[in-house]
Design a protein around this motif. Structure first.
Motif, PDB file in Angstrom:
ATOM      1  N   LYS A  63       1.569  -1.633   0.282  1.00 63.68           N
ATOM      2  CA  LYS A  63       0.290   0.359  -0.115  1.00 63.68           C
ATOM      3  C   LYS A  63       0.717   1.184   0.453  1.00 63.68           C
ATOM      4  CE  LYS A  63      -3.654   1.768  -0.388  1.00 63.68           C
ATOM      5  NZ  LYS A  63      -4.091   2.446  -1.326  1.00 63.68           N
ATOM      6  N   ILE A  64       1.938   1.208   0.794  1.00 62.85           N
ATOM      7  CA  ILE A  64       2.684   2.109   0.442  1.00 62.85           C
ATOM      8  C   ILE A  64       3.601   2.420  -0.195  1.00 62.85           C
ATOM      9  CG2 ILE A  64       5.231   3.454   1.909  1.00 62.85           C
ATOM     10  CD1 ILE A  64       3.819   1.826   4.301  1.00 62.85           C
ATOM     11  N   GLU A 121       2.304   7.282  -6.232  1.00 64.12           N
ATOM     12  CA  GLU A 121       0.782   8.221  -6.532  1.00 64.12           C
ATOM     13  C   GLU A 121       2.020   9.663  -6.314  1.00 64.12           C
ATOM     14  OE1 GLU A 121      -3.024   5.478  -6.321  1.00 64.12           O
ATOM     15  OE2 GLU A 121      -1.980   7.131  -4.604  1.00 64.12           O
ATOM     16  N   THR A 122       2.366   9.752  -5.503  1.00 59.95           N
ATOM     17  CA  THR A 122       2.876  11.439  -4.891  1.00 59.95           C
ATOM     18  C   THR A 122       3.725  11.836  -5.514  1.00 59.95           C
ATOM     19  OG1 THR A 122       2.017  10.250  -2.332  1.00 59.95           O
ATOM     20  CG2 THR A 122       3.237  11.900  -2.908  1.00 59.95           C
ATOM     21  N   ARG A 138       2.634  12.892   0.987  1.00 59.29           N
ATOM     22  CA  ARG A 138       3.085  14.218   0.114  1.00 59.29           C
ATOM     23  C   ARG A 138       3.581  14.880   0.748  1.00 59.29           C
ATOM     24  NH1 ARG A 138      -2.068  11.412  -0.618  1.00 59.29           N
ATOM     25  NH2 ARG A 138      -3.354  12.835   1.444  1.00 59.29           N
ATOM     26  N   SER A 193       3.778  -1.329  -6.983  1.00 61.04           N
ATOM     27  CA  SER A 193       3.794  -0.170  -7.805  1.00 61.04           C
ATOM     28  C   SER A 193       5.348  -0.536  -8.886  1.00 61.04           C
ATOM     29  CB  SER A 193       4.587   0.603  -6.790  1.00 61.04           C
ATOM     30  OG  SER A 193       6.082   0.724  -6.728  1.00 61.04           O
ATOM     31  N   GLU A 253      -3.835   6.163   6.001  1.00 62.47           N
ATOM     32  CA  GLU A 253      -4.575   7.562   5.795  1.00 62.47           C
ATOM     33  C   GLU A 253      -3.101   8.615   5.840  1.00 62.47           C
ATOM     34  OE1 GLU A 253      -7.969   8.677   6.893  1.00 62.47           O
ATOM     35  OE2 GLU A 253      -8.097  11.075   5.563  1.00 62.47           O
ATOM     36  N   GLU A 278       1.878   1.697  -3.021  1.00 60.96           N
ATOM     37  CA  GLU A 278       1.737   2.331  -4.261  1.00 60.96           C
ATOM     38  C   GLU A 278       1.274   3.725  -4.074  1.00 60.96           C
ATOM     39  OE1 GLU A 278      -2.305   0.250  -3.862  1.00 60.96           O
ATOM     40  OE2 GLU A 278      -3.436   1.643  -5.289  1.00 60.96           O
ATOM     41  N   MET A 279       1.454   4.230  -2.878  1.00 61.40           N
ATOM     42  CA  MET A 279       1.045   5.454  -2.178  1.00 61.40           C
ATOM     43  C   MET A 279       2.190   6.333  -3.222  1.00 61.40           C
ATOM     44  SD  MET A 279      -1.494   5.860   0.734  1.00 61.40           S
ATOM     45  CE  MET A 279       0.117   5.268   1.994  1.00 61.40           C
ATOM     46  N   SER A 280       3.242   5.691  -2.776  1.00 65.45           N
ATOM     47  CA  SER A 280       4.484   6.555  -2.470  1.00 65.45           C
ATOM     48  C   SER A 280       4.513   7.093  -4.365  1.00 65.45           C
ATOM     49  CB  SER A 280       5.791   5.262  -2.667  1.00 65.45           C
ATOM     50  OG  SER A 280       5.948   5.315  -1.061  1.00 65.45           O
ATOM     51  N   GLY A 300      -0.029   8.433   3.894  1.00 68.55           N
ATOM     52  CA  GLY A 300      -0.138   9.190   2.555  1.00 68.55           C
ATOM     53  C   GLY A 300      -0.394  10.640   2.596  1.00 68.55           C
ATOM     54  N   LYS A 301      -0.574  10.920   3.607  1.00 69.31           N
ATOM     55  CA  LYS A 301      -0.769  12.473   4.149  1.00 69.31           C
ATOM     56  C   LYS A 301       1.193  13.449   4.216  1.00 69.31           C
ATOM     57  CE  LYS A 301      -2.651  16.546   6.556  1.00 69.31           C
ATOM     58  NZ  LYS A 301      -2.805  16.606   8.325  1.00 69.31           N
TER      59      LYS A 301
END
Ligand code: 1GP
Length: 251
Positions: free
Chosen positions: A34-35, A41-42, A241, A71, A234, A37-39, A237-238
């Motif tokens: 998950k991290i 996207e960021t 960013r 990712s 969450e 994937e978010m990384s 993710g914040k």
């Protein structure tokens, strides 16, 4: 040079880079996926995988595989010893802890791991690894003589020696979870002296700290704890960013 190193150099011509470190001892494969994937996207540039304790074998393989599935970011091993090798990663920081007092961490683990790196076809990226006070777990485990925070010249001398020994990256490490990151004055002097890219990590928790390190001359910023221990996905993710904004200097 290999693919991942070329990717790093090409990106560095345009911007400063952000690598996220995941320690298989601290995150499950699901969390790591998950991290990662978010990384991506960021706008993070690569995922590093490793740690000083327990980041080995099936636990390590499981986390690397989960990251690869979620990712397309390059995965770079950040091994605590020859135990930190996984065939599922793209590359490995082939690092020498230059200010260790124990030859195992300077050349011993490297010799024990070399054939495995070759067999798996992992891309080795030679890196000088320097531990700065406080040094945290890796300083203790790595038998380091941590460089005093107010002695930037010692860090610069080791960094230049690393470059002259043929290492193509220099990493200034305050230790994961350090109360304070590497001082900007030290980053600035090291950057002034060397020609290879400079990585800085350990204790970077805010956009301001990340920005300060970049302004001082860091080319690549590594963040781990601030994201792994954010409290929820969450919040992670914040945090990602926020830190990425600090490093890239844009919204
Ligand atoms: C540790 O430099 C990395 O090896 C990252 O440190 O976990 O404090 O972000 P943090």
């Amino acid at each position: 040079i290999g693919k991942v190193e070329r990717y790093i150099h090409e990106k560095l011509e345009r911007e400063k880079l952000h690598f996220v470190l995941l320690d298989p001892d601290d995150v499950t494969p699901e969390e790591a996926a998950k991290i990662a994937e978010m990384s991506e996207e960021t706008g993070v540039d690569a995922i590093m995988i490793g740690g000083s304790t327990g980041a080995e074998g099936e636990v390590l393989d499981g986390v690397v595989r989960a990251i690869k599935e979620s990712s397309d970011l390059p995965t770079i091993l950040f091994p605590g010893s020859h135990g930190g090798i996984s065939k599922y990663a793209d590359a490995i920081f082939f690092m020498s802890l230059l200010n260790s007092t124990n030859p195992f961490f300077i050349t011993g683990a490297q010799a024990l791991g070399a054939f495995q790196v070759k067999r798996y076809g992992l891309e080795p990226i030679p890196m000088a690894y320097l531990i700065i006070e406080p040094g945290e777990t890796v300083g203790w485990v790595g038998d380091a003589k941590p460089i005093p925070r107010h002695k930037p010249k010692i860090a610069a001398a080791y960094a230049l020696a690393g470059q002259y020994l043929g290492m193509r990256l220099v990493y200034l490490e305050a230790g994961s979870g350090a109360s304070q990151p590497v001082p900007p004055e030290m980053i600035a002097l090291v950057k002034h002296v060397i020609d290879v890219p400079l990585i800085v990590g350990g204790g970077i928790r805010t956009a301001e700290q990340a920005r300060a390190a970049v302004k001082a001359g860091a080319d690549i910023i590594v963040t781990g704890t601030a994201i792994e221990k954010a409290g929820s996905l969450e919040k992670a993710g914040k945090k990602l960013r926020e830190l990425n904004r600090g490093i890239k200097g844009r919204d």
